[in-house]
Design a protein around this motif. Structure first.
Motif, PDB file in Angstrom:
ATOM      1  N   ALA A  32     -11.917 -12.563  12.045  1.00 16.83           N
ATOM      2  CA  ALA A  32     -12.714 -11.403  11.520  1.00 16.83           C
ATOM      3  C   ALA A  32     -12.473 -10.112  12.185  1.00 16.83           C
ATOM      4  O   ALA A  32     -12.237 -10.239  13.329  1.00 16.83           O
ATOM      5  CB  ALA A  32     -14.254 -11.671  11.625  1.00 16.83           C
ATOM      6  N   GLN A  33     -12.642  -9.145  11.451  1.00 19.86           N
ATOM      7  CA  GLN A  33     -12.549  -7.965  12.055  1.00 19.86           C
ATOM      8  C   GLN A  33     -14.024  -7.257  12.205  1.00 19.86           C
ATOM      9  O   GLN A  33     -14.794  -7.230  11.077  1.00 19.86           O
ATOM     10  CB  GLN A  33     -11.583  -6.942  11.256  1.00 19.86           C
ATOM     11  CG  GLN A  33     -11.249  -5.592  11.854  1.00 19.86           C
ATOM     12  CD  GLN A  33     -10.217  -4.755  11.616  1.00 19.86           C
ATOM     13  OE1 GLN A  33      -9.255  -5.464  10.735  1.00 19.86           O
ATOM     14  NE2 GLN A  33      -9.771  -4.129  12.436  1.00 19.86           N
ATOM     15  N   GLY A  41     -20.648   2.586  16.643  1.00 20.67           N
ATOM     16  CA  GLY A  41     -19.077   2.851  17.388  1.00 20.67           C
ATOM     17  C   GLY A  41     -18.408   1.755  17.646  1.00 20.67           C
ATOM     18  O   GLY A  41     -17.269   1.759  18.302  1.00 20.67           O
ATOM     19  N   ALA A  42     -18.837   0.464  17.353  1.00 26.19           N
ATOM     20  CA  ALA A  42     -18.341  -0.764  17.981  1.00 26.19           C
ATOM     21  C   ALA A  42     -16.938  -0.958  17.037  1.00 26.19           C
ATOM     22  O   ALA A  42     -17.201  -0.781  15.820  1.00 26.19           O
ATOM     23  CB  ALA A  42     -19.475  -1.629  18.005  1.00 26.19           C
ATOM     24  N   SER A  43     -16.198  -1.633  17.505  1.00 30.93           N
ATOM     25  CA  SER A  43     -15.084  -2.325  16.511  1.00 30.93           C
ATOM     26  C   SER A  43     -14.671  -3.550  17.505  1.00 30.93           C
ATOM     27  O   SER A  43     -14.748  -3.463  18.680  1.00 30.93           O
ATOM     28  CB  SER A  43     -13.862  -1.290  16.344  1.00 30.93           C
ATOM     29  OG  SER A  43     -13.328  -0.788  17.501  1.00 30.93           O
ATOM     30  N   GLY A  44     -13.933  -4.530  16.703  1.00 28.14           N
ATOM     31  CA  GLY A  44     -13.457  -5.727  17.723  1.00 28.14           C
ATOM     32  C   GLY A  44     -12.858  -6.595  16.765  1.00 28.14           C
ATOM     33  O   GLY A  44     -12.706  -6.264  15.375  1.00 28.14           O
TER      34      GLY A  44
ATOM     35  N   THR B 203      -4.145 -10.610   9.348  1.00 30.14           N
ATOM     36  CA  THR B 203      -5.772 -10.925   8.882  1.00 30.14           C
ATOM     37  C   THR B 203      -5.970 -10.281   7.370  1.00 30.14           C
ATOM     38  O   THR B 203      -6.593 -10.884   6.752  1.00 30.14           O
ATOM     39  CB  THR B 203      -6.683 -10.474  10.003  1.00 30.14           C
ATOM     40  OG1 THR B 203      -6.293 -11.082  10.854  1.00 30.14           O
ATOM     41  CG2 THR B 203      -8.100 -11.215   9.317  1.00 30.14           C
ATOM     42  N   GLU B 204      -5.462  -8.972   7.428  1.00 33.60           N
ATOM     43  CA  GLU B 204      -5.391  -8.347   6.324  1.00 33.60           C
ATOM     44  C   GLU B 204      -5.144  -9.239   4.983  1.00 33.60           C
ATOM     45  O   GLU B 204      -5.723  -9.035   4.049  1.00 33.60           O
ATOM     46  CB  GLU B 204      -4.427  -7.060   6.329  1.00 33.60           C
ATOM     47  CG  GLU B 204      -4.295  -6.327   5.025  1.00 33.60           C
ATOM     48  CD  GLU B 204      -3.303  -5.158   4.956  1.00 33.60           C
ATOM     49  OE1 GLU B 204      -2.361  -5.502   6.064  1.00 33.60           O
ATOM     50  OE2 GLU B 204      -3.198  -4.471   4.179  1.00 33.60           O
ATOM     51  N   VAL B 205      -4.252  -9.965   5.186  1.00 38.13           N
ATOM     52  CA  VAL B 205      -3.778 -11.040   3.908  1.00 38.13           C
ATOM     53  C   VAL B 205      -5.049 -11.663   3.651  1.00 38.13           C
ATOM     54  O   VAL B 205      -5.156 -11.989   2.330  1.00 38.13           O
ATOM     55  CB  VAL B 205      -2.626 -11.679   4.255  1.00 38.13           C
ATOM     56  CG1 VAL B 205      -2.089 -12.658   3.000  1.00 38.13           C
ATOM     57  CG2 VAL B 205      -1.429 -10.834   4.427  1.00 38.13           C
ATOM     58  N   PHE B 206      -5.641 -11.936   4.420  1.00 37.60           N
ATOM     59  CA  PHE B 206      -6.864 -13.056   4.095  1.00 37.60           C
ATOM     60  C   PHE B 206      -8.049 -12.453   4.000  1.00 37.60           C
ATOM     61  O   PHE B 206      -8.965 -13.118   3.620  1.00 37.60           O
ATOM     62  CB  PHE B 206      -6.761 -14.137   5.045  1.00 37.60           C
ATOM     63  CG  PHE B 206      -5.286 -15.079   5.177  1.00 37.60           C
ATOM     64  CD1 PHE B 206      -5.129 -15.921   3.970  1.00 37.60           C
ATOM     65  CD2 PHE B 206      -4.561 -14.525   5.993  1.00 37.60           C
ATOM     66  CE1 PHE B 206      -3.782 -16.569   4.129  1.00 37.60           C
ATOM     67  CE2 PHE B 206      -3.204 -15.202   5.992  1.00 37.60           C
ATOM     68  CZ  PHE B 206      -2.955 -16.158   5.161  1.00 37.60           C
ATOM     69  N   GLY B 207      -8.277 -11.329   4.695  1.00 37.68           N
ATOM     70  CA  GLY B 207      -9.615 -10.796   4.766  1.00 37.68           C
ATOM     71  C   GLY B 207     -10.004  -9.900   3.541  1.00 37.68           C
ATOM     72  O   GLY B 207      -9.492  -9.670   2.496  1.00 37.68           O
TER      73      GLY B 207
END
Lengths: 256, 242
Positions: A32-33, A41-44, B203-207
């Motif tokens: 997951a992104q 401001g968080a990202s990860g 991940t882009e491909v699956f997200g």
């Protein structure tokens, strides 16, 4: 020959499995992104690897840019009804139902659902530990990894529909958790709203851990010719490739 | 040579930042398209800012209503049980159920084929044995559910073209239909494509791209390597619910 054997094995495995509910999830990898909520401001990123026996998982959460230098409760959320998990989405600012500028923890719940697991640093990982602030990572960046987290049965085939939510947002610009904040958490009067408001959310998805081998070369003109995706007129490519293939077939067999 | 990421990098949440799509003379002004344009305009105006106005795409397409949380009684639950796994939090928010896919139709390419179930997990994702079939990865979402359903098919056999031989001819706006075992069909619309080195599918491909039903079609691309017997790249078509 080896490839043929692998293909045959794959087909047998496919035939033996009838429905999504029986999906083999042992060893699966989910990613997951993380995207910010509430101007945190968080990202990860998140990576989850299911154990070979399918009973536990290793969860890695890497995040930075958090504006609260304090505790960050982290959970796996989902909308779970018995064996069914809804494919839902992370909340946005649109989910600020009362219009006060903050999507608090319950305002986000229609999107990410309830707490299914608590990503604690030690001890219990059940929803019972959802607010065990002292057992979650703290600071403006998070580098979390924990293995052996038990996976509840209902979640096993459905990890790819769940969300990872990092809570804890600074609202007044001082960068710390204001325990005496007037506005309290919508979950508990024991914590300020800053303590439980979502700072980042990411939706998990199963990812491939190896190449998707969907070609056997029948259209390839030669080893140095790129196919298709170069954006050329594919009809022409196909015609050329077919011709070439027909001509080469005997040689191609010996070359393999 | 790579055609990946046609619209450049993305540095904001996918539901607030949709990549620019090239003009297409196909198709009409569907509701989705209007919403996408609105979303894009929002993104441009606020530059994906942290206080960007919320997009309504999710609310309009994914849910029937936004619950009036403010009007609910203030929770007075014990902290440890307030938001448990089975808590009914949003009875008036619904998400669409998907269909178990059995058939894939792409009229512009003349594709009308059975789809089988495949397993994504493992050292090497399964692919269809039949070069004329496509396969849906059961770990991905059902077509019609929010998020991406992923379907793979061969570009060629050893002797000639296979089901996805012409996948790279698909253009933004082209229609893709997935039929379920219950007889219902979900329509998708092509938005973009990407090409990635084998074994390094991002991940882009699956997200998620957007909080709507999505479809990804995967086949091979790039150079065929006669040493390995495989193409060097994977080619991916991205589509959204039409």
């Amino acid at each position: 020959m080896k490839r043929l054997a692998l293909t045959a094995a794959a087909v047998v495995a496919t035939l033996g499995i009838a429905s999504p509910a029986s999906a083999v999830h042992e060893g699966s990898v989910y990613e997951a992104q993380l995207w910010p909520l509430n101007d945190s401001g968080a990202s990860g990123t998140v990576e989850i690897t299911v154990s070979d026996d399918g009973e536990t998982m290793t969860v890695g959460v890497s995040a930075d840019g958090l504006n609260l230098d304090g505790p960050h409760a982290m959970h796996i959320h989902g909308i779970v009804d018995g064996e069914n998990v809804a494919s839902s989405v992370c909340p946005t600012a649109a989910d600020d139902a009362d219009g006060d500028g903050i999507v608090d923890v319950l305002e986000g719940a229609p999107r990410y659902g309830g707490v299914q697991l608590s990503l604690t640093t030690e001890g219990d990982t059940s929803p019972e530990s959802a607010l065990a602030i002292e057992r979650f990572p703290a600071g403006t960046s998070i580098d979390y990894e924990r293995s052996g987290i038990p996976i509840p049965d209902a979640l096993k085939p459905n990890l790819g529909k769940l969300h990872v939510v990092v809570h804890g947002v600074d609202e007044n610009g001082n960068g710390t958790l204001d325990l005496d904040q007037d506005v309290r958490s919508s979950l508990t009067p024991d914590l300020p709203r800053e303590g439980t408001a979502p700072a980042a959310c990411g939706t998990l998805a199963a990812v491939a851990t190896g190449p998707v081998q969907t070609g056997a070369g029948g259209l390839a003109t030669d080893a140095s010719t790129s196919n298709a995706a170069a954006g050329l007129a594919a009809a022409a490519i196909g015609a050329v490739a077919l011709t070439a293939t027909r001509r080469r077939r005997p040689a191609g067999q010996s070359a393999q | 040579m790579t055609a990946s990421n046609d619209w450049g990098g993305r540095n904001c949440p996918p539901w607030n930042c949709f990549p620019v799509r090239p003009p297409t003379n196909k198709g009409g002004r569907s509701l989705l398209r209007v919403l996408l344009v609105a979303t894009l305009l929002t993104v441009l105006v606020v530059a994906c800012g942290t206080d960007s106005p919320p997009t309504d795409v999710g609310t309009n397409l994914a849910a029937t209503a936004t619950p009036d949380v403010a009007s609910q009684p203030t929770p007075t639950l014990e902290p440890t049980t307030a938001i448990g796994p089975s808590t009914t939090l949003a009875p008036d928010v619904t998400y669409p159920e998907g269909i178990l896919p059995v058939r894939l139709k792409i009229p512009t390419l003349g594709i009308d084929t059975d789809t089988i179930e495949l397993q994504l997990s493992g050292p090497e994702p399964e692919v269809p044995e039949d070069f004329d079939q496509a396969g849906w990865y059961r770990e991905t979402r059902l077509p019609g559910e929010i998020g991406p359903a992923v379907i793979a098919g061969h570009i060629d056999s050893k002797s000639g073209p296979a089901v996805f031989a012409k996948l790279n001819e698909l253009q933004p706006g082209d229609a893709i239909f997935v039929a379920g075992e219950d007889g219902t069909t979900v329509e998708f619309e092509v938005v973009r494509s990407g090409q990635y080195p084998k074994g390094d599918l991002p991940t882009e491909v699956f997200g998620f791209d957007l909080p709507v039903p999505e479809l990804r079609l995967i086949t091979c691309g790039g150079t065929f390597n006669r040493q390995t017997g495989h193409y060097d790249d994977n080619y991916v078509v991205y589509a959204l619910a039409a």
